[in-house]
Design a protein around this motif. Structure first.
Motif: not given
Ligand SMILES: Cc1ncc(COP(=O)(O)O)c(C=O)c1O
Length: 430
Positions: A131-133, A289-293, A296-298
């Protein structure tokens, strides 16, 4: 048995005290609850000593929705162990893809993407990160007395007494009273990333929001461009008589906007009580955001492939025709039983909150919840008071409980209510 009862119970308790939690050991000793779960099956738990049996109406907040060691779930895990392991969290995965697609099919609204976690707190942490990203805004509004877990951002969204001992929390979190649209309207702003709410806040004693509440929340979120995160870690997977509790409010939304969530977190029951897994499901526009990174969350164990196999079996059972019908029939039987108990103990059982099998029994004061927990334990039933409102006893039977077992549970409640009424000198009608 190879694992259960391999050493004297006294020795287990001493070793738990010395090596796991001296505080818990002292707490349970003080209240005369020296139960160590041993054999477990269906709605029942047996003490390792074997003398005591409990009906599990705590269910770890929904972990045991399908009872203990449901045969199809145990079988799914055994079969999966024959072929799979944890998998690799960096690589593509057939199992995660299949489970995410299944969750998307069953989701309340259009939530095509899922990120997996090990537990509910981690799933909430990701929901808040997303939500923040996505919004590039800092603020998060949550409910006073709500509970989203004890991990980082989930903890920050919770009540002060769980977070204050741990020093400064991330800024931007604020709580508002649950069910109060006016205060939410005053606090929400153009810097609000998300409003996060349990559909029914269990730890707060399960207040049931009015029919227009979530559409009101949705309208405020839409007005300010904030996201709506619904925490269905406890309420999801059939607990309330629908697959997701928010569906009750989707039906009653008119004339407000339909309160479909932007992000939904599920966990607990998704594990079948057999293999930890949780999930954060979200709308397509949030995928930028998750597509571009993508790295970044693992989470190494989040969405472990063995867990995916188990969760798919859970969803198969929960989506079977007849499953929710059974939940609703059982809920109706309990509602009748609760009515009778209220008539019998009018000064003791002052309120019943219930949506499906999400139930709370409310008593006159804060000493009563803990007392009922103890009295019920003596009567052979495990149910725990609500931490953020100890007047309320959470009553969460396994969804697979049958009619006879429900009568047995109501009988235990009857005897415990008689005990509490007797202790407090409150009226009993026969
Ligand atoms: C509503 C809700 N959200 C999140 C969590 C956190 O889940 P976990 O304990 O799996 O981290 C819980 C746990 O009780 C919960 O009840």
């Amino acid at each position: 048995m190879e694992f259960i009862g391999q050493r004297p119970k006294k020795e287990t308790i001493a070793s738990f005290r010395d090596h796991v939690s001296s505080g818990k050991a002292a707490f349970f000793a003080q209240y005369g609850m020296d139960f160590v779960p041993g054999r477990r099956k269906g709605i029942y738990l047996w003490d390792v000593g074997g003398e005591k049996r409990l009906i599990n109406c705590h269910c770890n907040g929904g972990v045991f929705n399908l009872g203990h060691r449901h045969a199809q779930i145990v079988d799914a895990l055994k079969r999966a162990v024959g072929e799979l392991d944890i998998g690799n969290h960096h690589l593509l995965s057939e199992q995660r893809a299949t489970l995410a697609a299944r969750l998307a099919d069953l989701a309340p609204g259009d939530l095509p993407y899922t990120v997996f976690a090990v537990g509910g707190g981690e799933a909430i942490d990701f929901a808040l990160k997303l939500a923040r990203a996505h919004s590039r805004r800092p603020r998060v509004l949550s409910a006073q007395g709500g509970y989203h877990g004890h991990t980082g951002l989930a903890l920050a969204a919770g009540d002060p007494h769980y977070r204050d001992p741990f020093g400064p929390m991330p800024p931007g979190f604020q709580q508002v009273p649950f069910g109060d649209l006016e205060t939410l309207a005053a606090e929400i702003g153009d810097d609000t990333a998300a409003v996060i709410l349990e559909t029914i806040p269990a730890t707060l004693g399960m207040p049931i929001a009015p029919p227009d509440y979530f559409s009101g929340v949705r309208a405020l979120c839409d007005q300010h461009g904030a996201l709506l995160i619904v925490d269905e870690v406890q309420t999801g997977l059939g607990r309330t008589g629908k697959m997701w509790a928010i569906e009750h409010w989707l039906e009653t939304a008119s004339p407000g906007p339909v309160p479909e969530p932007d992000i939904l977190a599920t966990g607990k029951g998704l594990s079948g009580g057999i293999y930890p897994i949780a999930a954060t499901c979200y709308r397509a526009p949030l995928n930028r955001f998750p597509h571009d990174h993508p790295f970044i969350h693992i989470s190494t164990f989040g969405g472990a492939e063995l867990g995916c196999a188990v969760a798919l079996a859970v969803l198969d059972i929960s989506a079977e025709p007849g499953f929710l019908q059974h939940v609703n029939e059982l809920a109706a039987q309990l509602a009748t039983g609760f009515d009778q108990l209220q008539a019998r103990y009018p000064q003791t059982l002052v309120e019943v909150r219930q949506l499906g099998l999400m139930c709370a029994l409310v008593f006159p004061d804060e000493t009563c919840g803990p007392m009922m927990t103890k009295l019920l334990y003596e009567e052979g039933l495990l149910a725990i008071y609500a931490n953020n409102d100890p007047r309320a006893l959470q009553f969460l039977p396994p969804l697979v409980m049958d009619a006879l077992e429900a009568e047995e549970a109501l009988g235990a409640l009857d005897r415990a209510l008689a005990g509490l009424s007797h202790l407090r000198g409150w009226q009993m009608n026969h």
